[in-house]
Scaffold this motif. Structure first.
Motif: not given
Length: 904
Positions: A550-564, A570-576
C-alpha cells in the motif's frame, strides 16, 4: 407328313405364296386317311401352326393324343401319314434309329434329339414347339433342300432353333454325377460339399433339382444347381464313422423314346413319333472321418490386476466341441520363470462348451501379489482328442500387484527462518512389499496458488519403507522466504504400482515466513504544481513471496515540520511486490503547492509479516513550489475616452494553489514607445486566484486620450515564487482614442514620430486629385487629438497604427479638408471618392503599394469607429478628414469622412 395349312406364328397367320403341287416324296400309299384338304382330320395335332413349305403345306409343332400316355410327341418322318390314335403306336427299342431313306441316324444326333425334346418340347408355346420339330428333322437327315429351313418358315424361328442346337450340343447325355468333399472330415466339424451333374461334353447342368441324402452326417444346404451348374450342401459328421452321400436327379434320357404304328397300312405309310423321356441319375459317395483336434486359445484378462480385484480367462474354442472344459489358476509365483503347473492351484473350475466360440471362466479374486497362470484341459472322447493349454503361455499370465497409499503431513505450516521442517509419511497397501519412497521439496513459490511442482526441486531425498507404517523425512532449514510443498512418489518396482502424491496439497505446504522491509526515495524532492511524482521502493526480506504494498501520499503541508501521516491521504495506491526487488509506484500529479511525503506499508499475509515505513522520511518528502505565470489580455484594444478597461489574466503554474495578484495600470502615453511602468500608476489594485484559470481585474474608467498598459505581479510566499509580468505588452495595452480635427478653424499641433523605411511617404488618389506627402505623427495627449501637421497640404500617418504592407490592421492617414486661412486642404475632395477607385501609397523606402476603395462614409466625430486605430483584423488603408456641416458654435466640422480601401 402331308398338310396344306398356313403356319400361324405369334397369333398371326402367315401364308407363303409357293407352288400348290407337292414335290415331297410320297409314301407307298399316298392316300392319307387323316388328311382332309391337307389338314389333320384325326385330331392329333397339338401346339404349333400350319405353313406353306416348298413341298406343300406342313404342320410345324407337336402331336398330342396319338400315343397313349404321352402328352407331346414329334414326328420323325416327313411326307408320311398324319398320326392317329387308331394306329396303335408302340415303343421301338432304342438305338439303331434310321430315317425313311434307311440311313442311320448317328448316336450323337439321337442324344441331342433326346435332350431337345425333353428340355424344350414340353411347352404350350407354338414358336418353341415349331422350333423343336424343325431341329428334330434337321437331325433325322430326311428333309429335302429348304424343307426344314427355319428362315423360310418364319425368321423368328431362326434364333430359337440356333439356341436349341447350342443347348443340345452342350447338355445332352449320357450324364454323370461329380461330388467334391474335403480330404479330411472331423466329427462335429461342418463341411461344404459341391455337387455337379455333367453332360456327355463335361458341361455342368444348370438349374437342376437334386435329391440328397446322407448317412453318418447331418445334412443341410441347397438341392438345386445354380446358373453355373453347381449345387452346394452342408454336412456335419456326427461321429467317427464314414459319411455316405447319395445324390439323385432327373435328367433327359440319353436316347429318344420312339414310337411306331403297328396297324399294317400305317406301319408302311404312317410316320413314327418321338416323345420326351427322362431317366433317374443316382450315385453314392463316401468319405472317412477322423477324430477332431480341438483348438483352444486363451487370454487372461485383464493381464494385470490389483490385489483383491477379480480377473478371468477368455477362452476361444475352435472345432465341434460339445464337452466340459476344465480350468485352473496356479500361483502366486515371484517371476515368470518360476511358474509351474504341478502344485495345487489357487483356483479352478469348469464350463460346458456348446460348439466353437468364445467362453469365459468364472471370476477369480487374487489375494496375494505375484504371477499367476491359467491352464485349460479338455479330456479325450470318441469324437475328439485331448488338449491342454501350455503352462508357459505368456497370454495366460496374470500379474497381481499392490497399489500403495501414501498420506503425508508437513511438520509446520509456517516456518521462521531458524526453524526446521520435515514431512511425515503414512504408507499403506504394501502387503509386506518393500519400497523406496522418493521425496522432493519444491519451492520457493511466491504464493500458495502458484505451486506447480515443475522444474528442479529445492531438495530431494528418499525414505526406505519395508512395510506399511509411519515414516519421517530428513529435517531441513528453509533459508529463502516463500511457499514450499513436499511431494512423495513410489516408482513402479516389483509387484508395486507407482503412486505419487498430489501437488500443492495444503497438508503438504509450508511457508518460510518473510519479514519485509522497504527503503524508498521520492522521484523529485523539488517540484511544482501540475508536475507528477512517483516513489521508488526497494523491497527486501520477502524472498520470492508476493505481497501487496500500500502506498499513501500525504499532503500538502504548509511546512516540513507540519507533516503527519494521519487522516485522509492525498493519494492512495498499491503495487504487487513479486519478491525482493525495486519497484516504482504509479505517477501522481500534484495539484497544489506544499510538502508531500510517501509512506509504504505491507499488511500481514499468509506468508509475510506486516511492515510500515516511518513517516516524514526526508528522502520520501517532496516540496511543490508554485512557479506561476500570467498571460493577460486587456479588455479592449481601442476605447472612447471615458470608457472602462479591465484585464483578463490566465494564470498557470499554481495548480489549485491560492495566490494574490497585484495589478497596476499605467498611462496615458502619447505613443507606444513612450510607455513606462515606473512611477506612480494611473491605477492599482489586487485580485486573488484560486489556482490556475482566468481572473479579471476590476474595471477602471479612463478619461484622457492616450495609451494605457496593465502590469501584473503574483505575490510570492514560501511556497509561491513571485512573478512580475512584462511592461507594455501589446495585448495588455489599450488606446483611449483621440479625435481627428482637420477642418476650417481647427487648430492642430504637430506631434512628430520616428520615420522608418516602411513608413508611408506619399498618398495618391488620382480619381479625385489627391497627391500629398505624409509625415509620421503621434497623439496630442493634452488636447486629446491626433497630432496632424498644421500644414494643410501635408497628411499625417499615425505611427502607432499598422504600416503599409502589414498583414493585419489599419494604416491610418489623416489630412486637412481645408483651412479658413489657406483654403482647400490635401483631402478636400476625399468625400468624392467612390468604391473601386485606386489608391497608391509610396513608402519612405521607395516601395509603392496599391489599394482599392471599398467604402466612403461620414461619421459623427464622437462616433468615429475604433477600428480606424486598430492593428487587428484584415489589412486595410483608412484615410480620414473632416466633413459634414460646419458648426459655427464649435468652429468645427461636425463629421469625419472615412475612406476604407483594401490591398489591390
Amino acid at each position: 407328313m402331308r398338310v396344306n395349312l398356313a403356319f400361324a406364328l405369334l397369333g398371326a397367320v402367315v401364308v407363303f405364296a409357293l407352288p400348290s403341287a407337292s414335290l415331297a416324296k410320297d409314301p407307298p400309299n399316298p392316300n392319307d386317311p387323316c388328311s382332309v384338304h391337307g389338314r389333320d382330320a384325326c385330331a392329333t395335332t397339338g401346339v404349333g401352326s400350319y405353313s406353306q413349305s416348298p413341298y406343300g403345306i406342313r404342320w410345324f409343332g407337336d402331336y398330342r393324343r396319338a400315343v397313349a400316355g404321352e402328352a407331346q410327341t414329334f414326328c420323325l418322318d416327313l411326307g408320311y401319314w398324319y398320326p392317329s390314335a387308331g394306329y396303335r403306336f408302340r415303343a421301338v427299342a432304342p438305338g439303331g434309329l434310321r430315317n425313311r431313306e434307311n440311313e442311320p441316324v448317328s448316336l450323337g444326333s439321337q442324344q441331342r434329339m433326346a435332350y431337345a425334346i425333353w428340355a424344350d418340347g414340353r411347352t404350350n408355346d407354338p414358336k418353341r414347339q415349331a422350333a423343336v420339330m424343325l431341329y428334330v428333322h434337321s437331325l433325322m437327315g430326311d428333309a429335302r433342300p429348304g424343307e426344314v429351313d427355319p428362315a423360310r418358315v418364319h425368321p423368328a424361328l431362326v434364333p430359337l432353333v440356333e439356341q436349341l442346337a447350342r443347348d443340345a450340343s452342350r447338355y445332352h447325355g449320357p450324364y454323370r454325377i461329380e461330388v467334391r468333399l474335403p480330404d479330411r472330415l472331423a466329427p462335429g466339424k461342418q463341411i461344404t460339399a459341391t455337387v455337379r451333374v455333367l453332360s456327355a461334353t463335361g458341361t455342368p447342368l444348370p438349374d437342376l433339382a437334386l435329391s440328397l441324402s446322407a448317412e453318418g452326417a447331418a445334412l443341410s444346404g441347397g438341392a438345386r444347381s445354380n446358373a453355373s451348374g453347381v449345387a452346394t450342401v452342408t454336412l456335419t459328421p456326427s461321429g467317427a464313422e464314414a459319411v455316405r452321400l447319395t445324390v439323385k436327379g432327373t435328367v433327359a434320357s440319353t436316347l429318344p423314346k420312339v414310337y411306331a404304328p403297328t396297324v399294317p397300312a400305317a406301319a408302311r405309310n404312317g410316320q413314327r413319333l418321338a416323345a420326351p423321356a427322362s431317366e433317374i441319375l443316382s450315385d453314392t459317395f463316401s468319405a472317412s472321418v477322423a477324430k477332431v483336434r480341438i483348438g483352444v486359445a486363451s487370454v487372461a484378462t485383464p493381464a494385470a490386476v490389483l490385489v483383491g480385484e477379480a480377473g478371468g480367462d477368455r477362452v476361444r474354442i475352435t472345432g465341434p466341441l460339445h464337452d466340459t472344459v476344465t480350468w485352473k489358476a496356479f500361483g502366486p509365483f515371484p517371476s515368470p520363470g518360476a511358474i509351474r503347473c504341478s502344485r495345487a492351484p489357487a483356483a479352478g473350475g469348469s464350463f460346458e462348451a456348446a460348439g466353437p466360440g468364445d467362453y469365459a471362466t468364472a471370476a477369480v479374486s487374487f489375494e496375494r501379489p505375484g504371477w499367476y497362470v491359467y491352464k485349460e484341459t479338455i479330456a479325450e472322447t470318441a469324437a475328439h482328442e485331448s488338449v491342454s493349454t501350455p503352462c508357459t503361455d505368456a497370454h495366460e499370465r496374470v500379474r497381481v500387484e499392490v497399489q500403495p497409499r501414501v498420506r503425508t503431513l508437513v511438520s509446520l505450516a509456517r516456518v521462521e527462518p531458524s526453524a526446521v521442517v520435515s514431512d511425515r509419511l503414512v504408507v499403506g497397501g504394501l502387503l509386506d512389499q518393500a519400497v523406496i519412497v522418493q521425496v522432493a521439496l519444491y519451492g520457493p513459490y511466491p504464493e500458495a496458488d502458484a505451486i506447480d511442482c515443475a522444474g528442479k526441486p529445492a531438495w530431494t531425498g528418499s525414505v526406505a519403507v519395508p512395510k506399511d507404517g509411519e515414516y519421517t523425512t530428513t529435517p531441513l532449514v528453509l533459508k529463502t522466504p516463500g511457499f514450499y510443498v513436499y511431494r512423495e512418489s513410489i516408482p513402479a518396482q516389483g509387484f508395486v504400482r507407482a503412486v505419487q502424491t498430489a501437488c500443492a496439497d495444503r497438508a503438504e505446504t509450508t511457508v518460510a515466513v518473510g519479514h519485509p522491509k522497504i527503503v524508498t526515495r521520492v522521484s523529485a524532492q523539488q517540484t511544482h504544481p501540475g508536475a507528477s511524482i512517483s516513489d521508488r521502493a526497494v523491497v527486501s526480506g520477502l524472498g520470492v513471496l508476493t505481497a501487496s504494498v500500500r502506498v499513501d501520499l500525504w499532503g500538502p503541508f504548509a511546512t516540513r515540520g507540519g507533516i503527519e501521516c494521519s487522516g485522509t491521504p492525498h493519494w492512495t495506491g498499491s503495487f504487487l511486490a513479486r519478491g525482493d526487488g525495486t519497484y516504482t509506484t504509479a505517477p501522481v500529479q500534484l495539484s497544489r503547492a506544499g510538502f508531500y511525503v510517501y509512506q509504504e506499508s505491507i499488511a500481514q499475509g499468509a506468508g509475510s509479516e506486516a511492515f510500515t515505513a516511518p513517516c516524514a522520511e526526508r528522502l520520501e518528502t517532496a516540496v511543490a513550489r508554485a512557479q506561476p505565470r500570467v498571460a493577460t489580455l486587456a479588455s479592449a484594444e481601442v476605447v472612447l475616452p471615458g470608457a472602462t478597461l479591465f484585464d483578463r489574466m490566465e494564470v498557470s503554474g499554481l495548480g489549485v494553489t491560492h495566490a494574490a495578484i497585484g495589478i497596476q495600470l499605467f498611462g496615458p502615453f502619447a505613443s507606444r514607445a513612450a510607455m513606462r511602468c515606473t512611477g506612480r500608476p494611473f491605477w492599482s489594485g489586487r485580485v486573488y486566484a484560486g489556482g490556475d484559470g482566468e481572473v479579471r481585474s476590476p474595471p477602471v474608467r479612463v478619461r484622457k486620450v492616450g495609451f494605457y498598459t496593465f502590469r501584473e505581479r503574483v505575490l510570492g510566499t514560501a511556497l509561491i515564487s513571485e512573478h512580475t509580468a512584462q511592461c507594455a505588452v501589446d495585448v495588455e495595452t489599450a488606446l483611449a482614442r483621440p479625435l481627428i480635427i482637420t477642418g476650417r478653424g481647427d487648430t492642430t499641433r504637430s506631434v512628430a514620430a520616428k520615420a522608418t523605411p516602411l513608413a508611408p511617404a506619399r498618398v495618391r488618389l488620382p480619381s479625385v486629385g489627391i497627391d500629398a506627402p505624409i509625415s509620421p505623427a503621434g497623439i496630442d495627449v493634452p488636447h486629446g487629438i491626433l497630432g496632424v501637421p498644421p500644414n494643410i497640404h501635408r497628411t499625417a500617418w499615425w505611427a502607432d497604427g499598422s504600416a503599409p504592407g502589414a498583414r493585419t490592421g489599419a494604416v491610418l492617414i489623416a489630412g486637412h479638408v481645408d483651412s479658413a486661412a489657406g483654403g482647400a486642404g490635401s483631402f478636400f475632395r476625399l468625400h468624392e471618392a467612390r468604391a473601386g477607385q485606386r489608391v497608391e501609397i509610396e513608402t519612405a523606402g521607395g516601395r509603392t503599394l496599391a489599394y482599392r476603395v471599398v467604402s466612403v462614409r461620414n461619421y459623427l466625430k464622437r462616433d468615429l469607429p475604433a477600428r480606424v486605430y486598430s492593428r487587428r483584423g484584415p489589412p486595410r488603408l483608412v484615410l480620414v478628414t473632416c466633413g459634414g456641416p460646419f458648426e459655427e458654435a464649435t468652429r468645427h466640422y461636425r463629421d469625419n469622412v472615412v475612406l476604407t480601401a483594401v490591398p489591390d
